[in-house]
Design a protein around this motif. Structure first.
Motif, PDB file in Angstrom:
ATOM      1  N   ASP A 154       0.858  -1.177   0.000  1.00  0.00           N
ATOM      2  CA  ASP A 154       0.000   0.000   0.000  1.00  0.00           C
ATOM      3  C   ASP A 154       0.899   1.233   0.000  1.00  0.00           C
ATOM      4  O   ASP A 154       1.607   1.503   0.964  1.00  0.00           O
ATOM      5  N   SER A 177     -18.127  -4.168  -2.256  1.00  0.00           N
ATOM      6  CA  SER A 177     -17.503  -5.414  -2.721  1.00  0.00           C
ATOM      7  C   SER A 177     -18.593  -6.442  -2.999  1.00  0.00           C
ATOM      8  O   SER A 177     -19.677  -6.402  -2.404  1.00  0.00           O
ATOM      9  N   TYR A 232     -13.751  -2.462  -4.305  1.00  0.00           N
ATOM     10  CA  TYR A 232     -13.364  -1.096  -4.649  1.00  0.00           C
ATOM     11  C   TYR A 232     -13.294  -0.287  -3.358  1.00  0.00           C
ATOM     12  O   TYR A 232     -14.118  -0.465  -2.447  1.00  0.00           O
ATOM     13  N   THR A 255      -8.843   2.414  -5.117  1.00  0.00           N
ATOM     14  CA  THR A 255      -8.228   1.093  -5.244  1.00  0.00           C
ATOM     15  C   THR A 255      -9.265   0.093  -5.747  1.00  0.00           C
ATOM     16  O   THR A 255     -10.376   0.023  -5.211  1.00  0.00           O
ATOM     17  N   THR A 307      -9.638  -4.090  -6.650  1.00  0.00           N
ATOM     18  CA  THR A 307      -9.001  -5.388  -6.468  1.00  0.00           C
ATOM     19  C   THR A 307      -9.933  -6.492  -6.939  1.00  0.00           C
ATOM     20  O   THR A 307     -11.127  -6.479  -6.632  1.00  0.00           O
ATOM     21  N   SER A 308      -9.390  -7.435  -7.683  1.00  0.00           N
ATOM     22  CA  SER A 308     -10.122  -8.660  -8.006  1.00  0.00           C
ATOM     23  C   SER A 308      -9.306  -9.844  -7.508  1.00  0.00           C
ATOM     24  O   SER A 308      -8.075  -9.865  -7.631  1.00  0.00           O
ATOM     25  N   ARG A 309     -10.007 -10.812  -6.925  1.00  0.00           N
ATOM     26  CA  ARG A 309      -9.327 -12.014  -6.452  1.00  0.00           C
ATOM     27  C   ARG A 309     -10.127 -13.243  -6.895  1.00  0.00           C
ATOM     28  O   ARG A 309     -11.320 -13.361  -6.591  1.00  0.00           O
ATOM     29  N   THR A 344      -4.683 -12.606  -7.859  1.00  0.00           N
ATOM     30  CA  THR A 344      -5.094 -11.283  -7.378  1.00  0.00           C
ATOM     31  C   THR A 344      -4.563 -10.215  -8.314  1.00  0.00           C
ATOM     32  O   THR A 344      -3.375 -10.218  -8.664  1.00  0.00           O
ATOM     33  N   THR A 345      -5.446  -9.310  -8.719  1.00  0.00           N
ATOM     34  CA  THR A 345      -5.053  -8.154  -9.518  1.00  0.00           C
ATOM     35  C   THR A 345      -5.481  -6.889  -8.778  1.00  0.00           C
ATOM     36  O   THR A 345      -6.615  -6.810  -8.287  1.00  0.00           O
ATOM     37  N   ARG A 346      -4.571  -5.938  -8.696  1.00  0.00           N
ATOM     38  CA  ARG A 346      -4.926  -4.669  -8.021  1.00  0.00           C
ATOM     39  C   ARG A 346      -4.362  -3.486  -8.790  1.00  0.00           C
ATOM     40  O   ARG A 346      -3.222  -3.502  -9.262  1.00  0.00           O
ATOM     41  N   TRP A 347      -5.206  -2.472  -8.889  1.00  0.00           N
ATOM     42  CA  TRP A 347      -4.798  -1.147  -9.347  1.00  0.00           C
ATOM     43  C   TRP A 347      -5.141  -0.162  -8.252  1.00  0.00           C
ATOM     44  O   TRP A 347      -6.250  -0.165  -7.717  1.00  0.00           O
ATOM     45  N   SER A 348      -4.180   0.681  -7.900  1.00  0.00           N
ATOM     46  CA  SER A 348      -4.419   1.659  -6.844  1.00  0.00           C
ATOM     47  C   SER A 348      -3.726   2.966  -7.188  1.00  0.00           C
ATOM     48  O   SER A 348      -2.617   2.968  -7.751  1.00  0.00           O
TER      49      SER A 348
END
Length: 734
Positions: free
Chosen positions: A138, A240, A255, A308, A310-312, A326-330
C-alpha cells in the motif's frame, strides 16, 4: 567499556523465557476446569461456547503464503482483531498499532520535513514502506482508516521472502472485510471531545446461496483536542461483491475510495523542555510554550484521495490444491502544505525571538498495478507431509511529484501567529518507476507428529528508473538487480498445546526501494537513505528462538521469543571525505512476551511486552553518547482487557508504556537529547440496551498524562501526546 543496556540476550533473559514456558505448561492443567456453557441457536442447533474461536486471537493469517496456524508459525506474529478495533474505537492504523509493543509513530521527521501519514517505527526501523493491504503493498504517506479493516497482522523480523523488498523490521498487513453469506447491518454514530463526529455503516446482503454484496461507509470530522487549528474531515466507501461462496470457484471484486481534507500538525517547538538550552537569553530562560501552540499558517492543508480496485479469483482443484490470482490497481493523490518550525538561527525584534518556519509542500501521485498468482498444495513424499505455497508476482509502481514549493518565513518562537501570506517559489518535478518480477516458494515439512521444518526462498528481479530536476541540474538514473531473500525454521511440539521453535531469515532493501529516489552523488543527502545506485542493498539477518502455547481449547495464545536482527550496509557520512559510505551497521536484540485470547468466557485479554537492546556501529547514534538506535524505546508494554460483567454490560481497560526515546546525534546543539518514558491508560464501557442497540463510551488517557509522543531528528520540535478525550458511540445491529 561495553554499554550494559546493549548486551546480548543473557541468562537473565533466558531464565525469564524459561519461566514463561513453565507457567504456560502449568496452565494446561487448568483447562479442564474451564466452564462449559451452551448457546441456543434457533431451535435445532446447539453450539458449545468452548468450540467457538476467540474473537481476540485469530487462528491464522489471511494470506495464501502463510499456511500454518499462528500458534505454529516460527516468527513473532501479532494480530489486532476487529473486536479490539471496535472496542477501542481505534479508527486509524497508527492507533491500532499501539496494541503491539515497540511499534509506534515515535519519529516525527527530518529537520526540513515532517512525516506525513502512518510513519511507523518497529524494532528501531522506519517501517512505513512495508504496509500492505490484503498482501499487496500500500503506497503513499497517508493516514489509513480502519473502517473497512477486519484484522491487522504484524509480522516482526525480515519479511523479504514474503513480500520482496521490505523494511528490516518486518511487515504490517491490513485484512479487508469481504462479503459473507448472511444479511445484516452494523451501523454506528459517535460524538466526542473537540467536536469529533464519526459515522460508519457495514451492510452485508446475501443475494443467493453463493453470492453476496457488502459495502462499508465512513464519515469522520472533528478537531484535535489539545492542539490549536488542527482538524480533519474524511469520507470513505468500500463496496464489494463475491460470487461462488461455498463452492470450489470464487471471485471477489472490491473497490475502495477514501478522501481526506485536514490541517496537518507540524509539532511544537522544544523550548523550555528538559535538556533545552540556547545562546539567546530570552529563549534560554523561557518556560515551555503551551502544548496547544500552533506553529503553522492559515494556508496549511492536506488533501488526499485514494482509489483502489481489487479482483481475487480462487479455485479449489480438490481439498489439497488451490489456485489464487489477485489483480490490483491503486492510485493515491496527495497534496499538502505543512509548516515545520526550526530554531537553529535567531533574530530578535521588540523583545520577541524569531526562528524559521520551513514550508513543506508536496503534490504527488502514487500508482501501483500488480498481478499475483499463488498455488497452495498439500501432498506427501516418502512419508513426509508437505504444505507448499508458491507463486509469481508482476508489479509496476509509479511515483510522480509535480513542481510545488513555498519559501520559508520567520516565526515568533514563543508567540507564533498563523495569519501570514505564504509565497510560492521554484519547485522541481521528479518521477520514479519500479518494475518487479517476483518468484517464491515456501514449504512446511511435517517430519514427525511433533517435529516440522519450514523454509522459503524469493527472487525478485527489479528495475528502478528515476528522473529528477533540481537547482543543480537534471538526473536520469536507472538501477536494476536481483534480490534473493530466504528463511528457514524448525518447530517441535512439546505437547499438543505447546511448542518451541527457531527461525532465521534474510531480507534486503535495494537503492530506490523505499521511495523510488536515486542518486549517483555520494555527497548527496539522498545517499544517507541508501539510495545511491553504487550502493549494495541494505541487508537484514534475523535469528529468533521462541515458544508458543495454545491454551483453553485454543482460545488463549501465549508467546515468548528471543530475537536478534543485524542490519548491514547502512550508509554513514565520512567526516573526512564528506561522502556517504556503506560502512555502518545496526543491531536490535531482545525478547517479546505476548498473550491474546479468552482467559475465561467473560474475561478477554491482549497484552505484550518488548525489550529492545539496540546499538549502532559507525552509524549515526544518539545525542547523549550511547550507541543505541535513535527513537527506539528499550522497554515497551501494551495491554487491553475486557470483562463481560453481565450479559449486557462490558467494561474494558488498557495501559501502555513507552520507554525513553533518544534523538539522533547530529550538528544540532541545545536541543533535548531525549524525551522521557510514560504510561497511558484508556477505558471503555458498553451497554447492550437490546439486541439491536448498544451504547459505548471510550475514555482515553484517563489520568490526563502529559507526554511527548514523537520527536524530530534534531530535537527542534515534538508531537504532544493526546490529552484526556472521550467518545460516545451508539451501535445498531439488524
Amino acid at each position: 567499556m561495553k554499554n550494559k543496556n546493549n548486551v546480548s540476550p543473557s541468562l537473565k533473559v533466558l531464565s525469564q523465557v524459561t519461566l514463561f514456558t513453565g507457567l504456560s505448561g502449568m496452565m494446561i492443567g487448568a483447562q479442564g476446569a474451564e466452564n462449559t456453557t451452551s448457546l441456543k441457536k434457533n431451535d435445532d442447533i446447539v453450539v458449545t461456547a468452548n468450540t467457538l474461536p476467540s474473537l481476540y486471537a485469530p487462528e491464522k493469517l489471511s494470506g495464501t503464503k502463510f499456511t500454518s496456524a499462528i500458534a505454529d508459525t516460527t516468527r513473532t506474529v501479532q494480530v489486532v482483531p476487529e473486536k479490539v478495533l471496535h472496542e477501542q474505537q481505534a479508527n486509524t492504523l497508527s492507533d491500532a498499532l499501539k496494541n503491539s509493543p515497540g511499534v509506534g509513530a515515535f519519529f516525527s521527521g527530518e529537520n526540513g520535513s515532517s512525516n506525513m501519514g502512518d510513519a511507523i517505527m518497529m524494532r528501531g526501523i522506519d517501517t512505513s514502506n512495508s504496509i500492505y493491504v490484503d498482501g499487496v503493498r500500500d503506497i503513499g504517506s497517508i493516514t489509513r482508516d480502519t473502517f473497512n479493516t477486519k484484522n491487522i497482522e504484524i509480522i516482526k523480523g525480515p519479511s523479504g521472502s514474503d513480500y520482496g523488498r521490505t523494511a528490516p523490521s518486518g511487515s504490517i498487513n491490513m485484512e479487508s472485510k469481504q462479503p459473507e453469506l448472511y444479511t445484516g447491518v452494523d451501523a454506528s454514530v459517535g460524538y466526542g471531545s473537540a467536536s469529533e463526529r464519526r459515522g460508519t455503516l457495514d451492510y452485508n446482503q446475501m443475494i443467493n446461496d453463493t453470492t453476496a454484496f457488502r459495502v462499508n461507509v465512513m464519515g469522520d470530522k472533528g478537531n484535535t483536542k489539545g492542539r490549536n487549528n488542527v482538524d480533519h474531515e474524511k469520507y470513505g466507501i468500500a463496496p464489494s461483491i463475491a460470487f461462488g461462496l461455498g463452492t470450489s470457484t470464487r471471485l471477489y471484486l472490491d473497490y475502495l475510495h477514501v478522501q481526506q481534507d485536514s490541517t496537518p500538525d507540524g509539532g511544537v517547538y522544544t523550548v523550555g523542555l528538559h535538556g533545552y538550552s540556547s545562546t539567546n537569553a530570552l529563549l534560554n530562560g523561557a518556560s515551555s510554550v503551551s502544548r496547544k501552540t500552533f506553529y503553522g499558517t492559515d494556508s496549511d492543508y492536506e488533501h488526499d484521495v485514494q482509489d483502489t480496485f481489487t479482483s481475487r479469483f480462487e479455485h479449489d482443484f480438490n481439498d489439497n490444491l488451490t489456485l489464487t490470482n489477485t489483480t490490483r490497481w491503486s492510485e493515491i493523490r496527495q497534496s499538502y502544505l505543512l509548516s515545520a518550525v526550526m530554531g537553529r538561527t535567531f533574530t530578535q525584534q521588540n523583545g520577541e525571538v524569531y526562528g524559521t518556519r520551513l514550508m513543506n509542500a508536496s503534490n504527488t501521485v502514487n500508482k501501483i498495478l500488480t498481478n499475483q498468482t499463488n498455488l497452495t498444495a498439500k501432498f506427501s513424499t516418502l512419508g513426509v507431509a508437505h504444505t507448499v505455497s508458491t507463486g509469481v508476482e508482476l508489479t509496476q509502481e509509479n511515483y510522480n511529484s509535480y513542481p510545488y514549493a513555498f519559501a520559508s518565513n520567520s516565526v515568533d518562537l514563543l508567540h507564533p501567529f498563523s495569519d501570514i501570506t505564504v509565497s510560492p517559489t521554484t519547485g522541481y518535478a521528479t518521477r520514479g518507476r519500479t518494475n518487479t518480477l517476483g518468484v517464491y516458494a515456501f514449504d512446511t515439512l511435517a517430519l514427525t507428529d511433533r517435529l516440522s521444518v519450514n523454509g522459503g526462498l524469493r527472487v525478485d528481479s527489479y528495475q528502478t528508473h528515476y528522473i529528477a530536476d533540481s537547482a543543480t541540474g537534471h538526473s536520469n538514473l536507472k538501477q536494476s538487480d536481483n534480490l534473493f531473500n530466504w528463511k528457514i525454521g524448525a518447530l517441535y511440539h512439546l505437547t499438543d498445546n505447546g511448542n518451541v521453535y527457531a527461525n532465521y531469515g534474510v531480507s534486503q532493501q535495494p537503492p530506490g526501494g523505499v521511495d523510488f529516489k536515486l542518486t549517483n552523488d555520494s555527497t548527496d543527502r539522498t545517499s544517507r537513505g541508501g539510495e545511491n545506485i553504487n550502493f549494495s542493498p541494505e541487508k537484514a539477518e534475523t535469528a529468533e528462538v521462541g515458544t508458543k502455547w495454545s491454551l483453553f481449547n485454543k482460545k488463549l495464545l501465549l508467546s515468548a521469543a528471543i530475537f536478534r536482527t543485524n542490519i548491514k550496509n547502512d550508509a554513514e557520512l565520512d567526516a573526512t571525505t564528506n561522502e556517504y559510505v556503506q560502512n555502518g551497521s545496526k543491531r536490535v536484540e531482545g525478547y517479546e512476551l505476548s498473550a491474546a485470547g479468552d482467559v475465561t468466557d467473560r474475561i478477554h485479554l491482549m497484552a505484550g511486552y518488548a525489550q529492545q537492546n539496540s546499538r549502532t556501529d559507525k552509524t549515526s547514534s544518539t545525542n547523549d553518547g550511547s550507541t543505541a538506535i535513535p527513537f527506539t524505546p528499550k522497554h515497551s508494554f501494551t495491554s487491553w482487557a475486557t470483562w463481560d460483567m453481565v450479559d449486557n454490560v462490558t467494561v474494558g481497560v488498557g495501559a501502555r508504556y513507552v520507554g525513553t526515546l533518544h534523538k539522533i546525534k547530529d550538528g544540532a546543539t541545545g536541543t533535548p537529547s531525549s524525551v522521557g518514558h510514560y504510561w497511558v491508560a484508556d477505558s471503555m464501557a458498553a451497554w447492550r440496551i437490546n439486541p439491536n442497540l448498544d451504547l459505548q463510551l471510550n475514555v482515553y488517557n484517563l489520568t490526563n498524562k502529559k507526554y511527548i509522543a514523537a520527536l524530530n531528528r534534531s530535537g527542534y520540535r515534538y508531537t504532544p501526546g493526546a490529552p484526556r478525550t472521550w467518545m460516545l458511540t451508539a451501535n445498531v445491529h439488524f
